[in-house]
Structures are given as structure tokens and as C-alpha cells.
Enzyme design. Structure first.
Site, PDB file in Angstrom:
ATOM      1  N   HIS A  43     -12.403 -71.217 -17.955  1.00 53.45           N
ATOM      2  CA  HIS A  43     -10.994 -70.910 -18.284  1.00 53.45           C
ATOM      3  C   HIS A  43     -10.359 -72.101 -17.560  1.00 53.45           C
ATOM      4  CE1 HIS A  43      -7.483 -68.538 -18.607  1.00 53.45           C
ATOM      5  NE2 HIS A  43      -6.922 -69.311 -17.481  1.00 53.45           N
ATOM      6  N   HIS A  77      -7.502 -66.812  -7.848  1.00 47.57           N
ATOM      7  CA  HIS A  77      -7.220 -67.929  -7.217  1.00 47.57           C
ATOM      8  C   HIS A  77      -6.540 -67.859  -6.291  1.00 47.57           C
ATOM      9  CE1 HIS A  77      -4.660 -68.010 -10.531  1.00 47.57           C
ATOM     10  NE2 HIS A  77      -4.019 -68.936  -9.931  1.00 47.57           N
ATOM     11  N   GLU A 124       3.814 -70.310  -8.024  1.00 47.07           N
ATOM     12  CA  GLU A 124       3.662 -69.655  -9.513  1.00 47.07           C
ATOM     13  C   GLU A 124       4.874 -68.536  -9.890  1.00 47.07           C
ATOM     14  OE1 GLU A 124      -0.120 -68.574 -10.708  1.00 47.07           O
ATOM     15  OE2 GLU A 124      -0.953 -70.586  -9.850  1.00 47.07           O
ATOM     16  N   HIS A 176       3.966 -65.518  -7.023  1.00 47.36           N
ATOM     17  CA  HIS A 176       2.947 -65.650  -6.138  1.00 47.36           C
ATOM     18  C   HIS A 176       3.070 -67.207  -5.312  1.00 47.36           C
ATOM     19  CE1 HIS A 176       1.083 -63.094  -9.291  1.00 47.36           C
ATOM     20  NE2 HIS A 176       0.821 -62.388  -7.995  1.00 47.36           N
ATOM     21  N   HIS A 188      -4.280 -64.370  -5.891  1.00 48.53           N
ATOM     22  CA  HIS A 188      -3.645 -63.295  -7.346  1.00 48.53           C
ATOM     23  C   HIS A 188      -4.904 -63.674  -8.294  1.00 48.53           C
ATOM     24  CE1 HIS A 188      -1.968 -67.175  -7.459  1.00 48.53           C
ATOM     25  NE2 HIS A 188      -1.872 -66.989  -8.953  1.00 48.53           N
TER      26      HIS A 188
END
Length: 258
Positions: free
Chosen positions: A114, A158, A164, A188, A194
Site C-alpha cells: 500500500h 501506522h 493527519e 490523528h 491509528h
């Protein structure tokens, strides 16, 4: 899209106090991809002859325009009988612009893993610290996911050095399909762990990913910054605040001891 006087437009606002938004460096991507410069629209000079229009429609009450101006972190208001969009001509390179997110040309992995969400950056405000940004505007648009069957396609669990702030414009977010609705948001802050909620994790780990899949359930965005973001009292005391947000990870089980 125009809004009548009885309707209201809602959205998210990001303001920076240093630098300016710019297109990200494309690097190995080359000359085309992500947000293309040709798709950004800027105003053209135009004259709104409101007086003549009112003479033609004598029964229509004269329109008034509300002009809001921010100066010194304070908002000022003025009611004006004249349109603020009257511009017979102008010259310069600092102008407002708009961009249709549907024109974003997404890049993605076609082998495994990803990728970092930075590949979905629309605009960025670089910082003086290499590898970080004062602000990134990132979107997660409809796209084809074609990674192999050994890849966990949603965002992985992560934490990093960037804060974020996420929002949902429409539809669903693939990492949290329940409880995260259009108009909502999540924060976050830096070094806060999270990732996908328990339901999304379980569905993704059982899903057959041997074939490409079109994700078109919605469009989400993220404001990412190297700065620590502090909530206002209004946000902390809001009745809409989800005080049980962390419970979405309660269903995760240990998968490495069997």
C-alpha cells in the site's frame, strides 16, 4: 455549482500562515499525473451590469452583497450594493482558483504493498525541513486497486511524524465504513497510532485480492502537516464529538500466536 439564497454551501477550510500552495514535484512520474496544471481554473475579467439588470426587472428588490475580509486573524464584514466580482481588467499572478477533484489522475501500485498517501497529493506547502510539508492537501478518489493477493489494500496501521486531519466529502471511506460520514472529520496528531477499524481489517484480510478492484464508494481527503494541531474549545465541547472513537479497534485480535 450555484446556490440559491435559501441554500447554504458547506465544506472544509485549511489556512496556512507561511508559504503558498503549489503543485507537488512529480519526480519519476514525469510530466503528467496527479493534479494537472491545465485543470485549475482562474477568474477572467468581467463586468456585472447590475443596474441595467435591475431596470429590466423593476419588481426585483435590489441585491446587496456581503463582503467578508480577514485581517490580523479577525473577520470584517461590509454590506455593499455593488458586486465584488466587477473586474473590467486585471494584471497579476496571485489570484483565486478552483479545481474539480474528479479531474485528479491517481497513481497506485500495480504489484504489491500500500503506497504512502503522498501519491494522492493535490497541492502542497513545502516546509524548510526536508521530507516534511507545512501542509499537504491529499484526496482518496475513486480508483482501481490492483495489488497482488498478498497485499493488505486498506491503509496499514501506522504512526508518523505528520499530523493527519481527515474528512469525507461523499460516500464511504474504505478504512472506516461506519460512523465516518460526509461532513465529519477525524484527527490523528503526530505519533498517534491509528489504522483501519476492526470491521474493515477483518473484511480486507479475508477478501480475494487476486483481481483488480474498482473503488468508487466515495471520496475522502486529508490535510497533513508537520505541525501539532490543537483542537478549539468549540470542537472539544461539541455534542457531535465521538468520545468512543477508540472503541473501533476493540475487536482486533492477535494473529501471530496461532
Amino acid at each position: 455549482e450555484s446556490e440559491s439564497e435559501s441554500e447554504s454551501a458547506r465544506g472544509y477550510i485549511l489556512e496556512v500562515f507561511e508559504g503558498h500552495f503549489d503543485l507537488p514535484e512529480l519526480g519519476p512520474i514525469g510530466s503528467n499525473g496527479l493534479a494537472n496544471a491545465r485543470d485549475f481554473l482562474i477568474p477572467t475579467a468581467a463586468f456585472d451590469n447590475e443596474k441595467e439588470e435591475q431596470q429590466q426587472q423593476q419588481q426585483q428588490q435590489r441585491r446587496r452583497h456581503v463582503i467578508l475580509n480577514k485581517f490580523g486573524n479577525t473577520l470584517f464584514r461590509r454590506d455593499s450594493p455593488c458586486s465584488p466580482f466587477n473586474a473590467v481588467a486585471w494584471h497579476g499572478n496571485y489570484v483565486p482558483f478552483k479545481y474539480n477533484l474528479e479531474h485528479f489522475c491517481a497513481m497506485n501500485s500495480v504489484t504489491y504493498d500500500h503506497p504512502d498517501p503522498s501519491i494522492y497529493t493535490v497541492l502542497t506547502v513545502p516546509s524548510l525541513e526536508s521530507g516534511t510539508a507545512l501542509a499537504d492537501f491529499v484526496i482518496f478518489p475513486p480508483r482501481i486497486m490492483a495489488t497482488d493477493n498478498g497485499t493488505f489494500r486498506p491503509p496499514w496501521f501506522h504512526r508518523n511524524c505528520m499530523s493527519e486531519f481527515m474528512g469525507l466529502i461523499e460516500g464511504q471511506y474504505d478504512a472506516k465504513k461506519e460512523g465516518f460520514v460526509p461532513g465529519g472529520c477525524s484527527l490523528h496528531n503526530m505519533m498517534t497510532s491509528h489504522g483501519p477499524d476492526a470491521e474493515a481489517f477483518q473484511a480486507a484480510t479475508k477478501k480475494d485480492c487476486s483481481m483488480p478492484e474498482m473503488f468508487d464508494a466515495g471520496i475522502a481527503f486529508m490535510f497533513e502537516t508537520k505541525c501539532l494541531l490543537k483542537l478549539t474549545k468549540f470542537a472539544m465541547n461539541s455534542k457531535e464529538r465521538d468520545e468512543d472513537y477508540a472503541m473501533c479497534w476493540e475487536g482486533l485480535e492477535t494473529n501471530f500466536c496461532e
